[in-house]
Design an enzyme around this catalytic site. Structure first.
Site, mmCIF file in Angstrom:
data_model
loop_
_atom_site.group_PDB
_atom_site.id
_atom_site.type_symbol
_atom_site.label_atom_id
_atom_site.label_comp_id
_atom_site.label_asym_id
_atom_site.label_seq_id
_atom_site.Cartn_x
_atom_site.Cartn_y
_atom_site.Cartn_z
ATOM 1 N N ASP A 25 0.416 -1.073 -0.008
ATOM 2 C CA ASP A 25 0.308 0.332 -0.193
ATOM 3 C C ASP A 25 0.465 0.957 -0.304
ATOM 4 O O ASP A 25 2.327 1.209 0.005
ATOM 5 C CB ASP A 25 -0.581 -0.034 1.152
ATOM 6 N N ASP A 50 1.533 5.692 -13.652
ATOM 7 C CA ASP A 50 0.616 4.350 -15.016
ATOM 8 C C ASP A 50 -0.570 5.801 -15.478
ATOM 9 O O ASP A 50 -1.452 5.438 -14.897
ATOM 10 C CB ASP A 50 0.453 2.969 -14.283
ATOM 11 N N ASP A 95 0.539 3.219 -20.977
ATOM 12 C CA ASP A 95 -0.106 1.524 -21.264
ATOM 13 C C ASP A 95 -0.104 1.301 -22.757
ATOM 14 O O ASP A 95 -1.180 1.976 -23.496
ATOM 15 C CB ASP A 95 -0.773 1.310 -20.139
ATOM 16 N N GLU A 153 4.874 2.958 -23.070
ATOM 17 C CA GLU A 153 4.785 0.929 -23.506
ATOM 18 C C GLU A 153 4.590 0.766 -24.457
ATOM 19 O O GLU A 153 3.219 -0.467 -24.526
ATOM 20 C CB GLU A 153 3.709 0.729 -22.014
ATOM 21 N N HIS A 162 6.871 -6.152 -14.187
ATOM 22 C CA HIS A 162 6.188 -6.174 -13.566
ATOM 23 C C HIS A 162 5.702 -7.226 -14.541
ATOM 24 O O HIS A 162 4.651 -7.865 -14.254
ATOM 25 C CB HIS A 162 5.015 -5.640 -12.780
ATOM 26 N N ASP A 163 5.572 -7.990 -15.992
ATOM 27 C CA ASP A 163 5.059 -8.224 -17.121
ATOM 28 C C ASP A 163 6.259 -9.407 -17.348
ATOM 29 O O ASP A 163 5.953 -10.318 -18.288
ATOM 30 C CB ASP A 163 5.085 -7.660 -18.161
HETATM 31 C C1 GLC Z 1 0.744 -3.039 -20.426
HETATM 32 C C2 GLC Z 1 0.548 -4.134 -18.926
HETATM 33 C C3 GLC Z 1 0.258 -4.625 -18.461
HETATM 34 C C4 GLC Z 1 -0.714 -5.176 -18.913
HETATM 35 C C5 GLC Z 1 -1.282 -5.089 -19.679
HETATM 36 C C6 GLC Z 1 -3.391 -4.543 -20.663
HETATM 37 O O1 GLC Z 1 1.173 -4.525 -21.369
HETATM 38 O O2 GLC Z 1 2.065 -3.682 -18.024
HETATM 39 O O3 GLC Z 1 0.809 -5.438 -17.252
HETATM 40 O O4 GLC Z 1 -1.626 -6.133 -18.037
HETATM 41 O O5 GLC Z 1 -0.777 -3.678 -20.730
HETATM 42 O O6 GLC Z 1 -3.259 -3.005 -19.163
HETATM 43 CA CA CA Z 2 -2.458 -3.015 3.292
#
Ligand code: GLC
Ligand code: CA
Length: 548
Positions: free
Chosen positions: A30, A99, A201, A254, A323-324
């Site tokens: 958090d 993001d 994104d 991205e 994170h991917d």
């Molecule tokens: C981007 C994010 C991923 C997400 C996708 C859809 O690739 O990094 O984690 O699932 O977009 O928003």
């Molecule tokens: Ca928490």
């Protein structure tokens, strides 16, 4: 001499809030948790924190499905805490980047709920196609593939709506001016709160040129109708001109399916669109066709891609984990025999290239892939894609498990390892996703105690980079790409730094022309390098002040 902008001199640290630090013992990271670790991040030396989405979300894609862009997910905290994070970070000279997920909303967003009513002004915020308008009403409007498996179309009440990702992530219709105006308002709302930019994104797919059938077979079917279209370029220019330019902010894209050409077109400074964008091509070298077909990593392939990125893209976003993605040491290094060495080698590589480095939480302490050992350990929405391929191609369970262990996105999402017991929550509670048992050894506490740790090396390299005009501004020139050895130089005002890396678990002899000099940094604490007489040890990397 070129004048770099602040975000070109910065080192960015990506936080995946759900897994960073839990302050109230519910097993979920958090905002207060992040605030409590600002001093740690300052100590590491990073300047910018990019937070993966913290907005209200039903979490079908863990925050990448936003149900309200102006509120904070209560699991993560409150708006007041977000403001506190921004101001406490600022006091330490750290900026916050959020993001921006605008290709789609959550299906629980108010706009989408309203749009289910044919007569609502929100109907046109999304791509709805009436069954009665189709020649074949029982067939979906086109043959496009969803990134998360199946068709991009979902049926609801006599109509279909479009979703490039999961059906809980309906795509916004950027042909509707109102949608663009809404997005501008959202961007401005957050900039006024004092954030310093956005990671955008899947930004290159926001504008669909047509809804005709797709022809391509290898990439996602249909993508030629939305991949980096003229419409997308136009919208990015408009967002920049009408909103972003009024603030001291930057954007990092991205792009999906992106190759170097796409990145160039989106980030060319003359076009005033994005400030930089991630290119993932250098990470995809261990895939055959798509990520669910893992193949052996060959360093040479990666080095060649990096050379192209460095020479062709004006300003790179340097990324080895997020994170991917799986963890870099597990992926391209040697986690068993040369754990420290390979961890430091990738730090040295990332922090000596030209561009803005993005360090993903846990990368700086050498976190590894998680030991998920059965298919049911994986929960991510993207599993649907794998299962679909698996069904078509008759993959065995063993193959599926291996692909998941190597490529599953959850590898990068296990909780940050603070202490030998984990230390993610204050008390012993079950975290939302498995804590890697290797936290016993690999954790922040141990890293901080040890001057030879991976953390200490990242810290040293970040400081070195910040104080080196050559590493910040210098040009990039490739020197050597061989089976396992990668060498390049950075050059500024006639001064050169040479980087030499042995990306293998073997001793390797290195002979380079016109290279020699003082060792500025080394993953093995090497003090002397004499060209021609040198054997680089497994995963050894060094920087030389070239005086040849
Ligand atoms: C981007 C994010 C991923 C997400 C996708 C859809 O690739 O990094 O984690 O699932 O977009 O928003
Ligand atoms: Ca928490």
């Amino acid at each position: 001499m070129e004048q770099l902008k602040w975000f070109q001199k910065a080192v960015v640290y990506q936080i995946y809030p759900r897994s960073f630090k839990d302050s109230n013992n519910d097993g979920i990271g958090d905002l207060k948790g992040i605030i409590s670790r600002l001093d740690y991040l300052k100590f590491l030396g990073v300047d910018v924190l990019w937070l993966s989405p913290v907005y209200a979300s039903p979490n079908f894609d863990l925050g990448y499905d936003i149900s309200d862009y102006r509120s904070i997910n209560p699991e993560y905290g409150t708006m007041k805490e977000m403001e506190e994070l921004i101001s406490k970070a600022k006091k330490r000279g750290i900026r916050i980047v959020m993001d921006l997920v605008i290709n789609h909303t959550s299906h629980e967003h108010e706009w989408f709920k309203q749009s289910m009513d044919r007569n609502s002004p929100y109907r046109d915020y999304y791509y709805w196609v009436e069954k009665s308008d189709l020649a074949k009403p029982d067939k979906v409007p086109n043959n496009w593939d969803s990134v998360f498996g199946g068709s991009v179309w979902e049926e609801h009440d006599g109509a279909y709506y479009l979703h490039l990702f999961s059906k809980q992530q309906p795509d916004l219709n950027f042909h509707n001016r109102k949608v663009i105006e809404e997005v501008k308002d959202i961007i401005e709302f957050w900039l006024k709160k004092g954030i310093s930019g956005f990671r955008c994104d899947v930004i290159n797919v926001i504008s669909k040129e047509s809804l005709e059938n797709g022809k391509n077979k290898i990439a996602l079917k249909g993508s030629e109708h939305y991949d980096t279209t003229e419409g997308c370029h136009r919208i990015l220019k408009e967002l920049r001109r009408d909103v972003l330019d009024k603030y001291d902010a930057f954007t990092i894209g991205e792009p999906m399916l992106a190759n170097i050409e796409t990145i160039k077109s989106l980030t060319d400074a003359k076009n005033h669109e994005l400030d930089m964008a991630f290119s993932f091509e250098h990470l995809e070298v261990d895939n055959f066709l798509a990520k669910w077909f893992p193949i052996k990593f060959k360093p040479k392939k990666m080095m060649k891609v990096i050379n192209r990125q460095q020479q062709e893209i004006e300003w790179n976003a340097l990324c080895f984990e997020n994170h991917d993605q799986p963890r870099i040491i597990s992926r391209f290094g040697d986690p068993e025999k040369y754990y420290l060495e390979s961890g430091k080698l990738f730090a040295l590589l990332q922090l000596t290239l030209r561009g803005t480095p993005y360090i993903f939480q846990g990368q700086e302490i050498g976190m590894l892939n998680a030991p998920f050992n059965k298919i049911s350990d994986f929960k991510d929405v993207e599993l649907a894609t794998l299962f679909q391929a698996a069904k078509k191609l008759h993959f065995s369970d063993k193959y599926i498990l291996n692909a998941l262990q190597k490529r599953g996105r959850e590898n990068g999402r296990t909780p940050m390892q603070w202490t030998s017991e984990g230390g993610f929550s204050e008390r012993e509670v079950e975290p939302w996703i498995m804590m890697n048992p290797n936290t016993e050894k690999i954790n922040v506490e141990n890293n901080l105690k040890d001057p030879d740790s991976i953390f200490s090396f990242y810290q040293k390299m970040i400081a070195l980079r910040k104080n080196s005009p050559i590493l910040l501004e210098g040009t990039f020139e490739p020197i050597l790409v061989s089976k396992n050895v990668y060498a390049y130089k950075r050059v500024l005002d006639g001064k050169e730094l040479v980087v030499i890396l042995n990306i293998s678990n073997q001793d390797t002899k290195v002979k380079l022309d016109r290279v020699g000099g003082k060792v500025l940094a080394s993953t093995y604490n090497r003090l002397v390098y004499e060209n021609g007489k040198n054997v680089l040890r497994p995963y050894e990397g060094l920087i030389l002040e070239n005086d040849f």
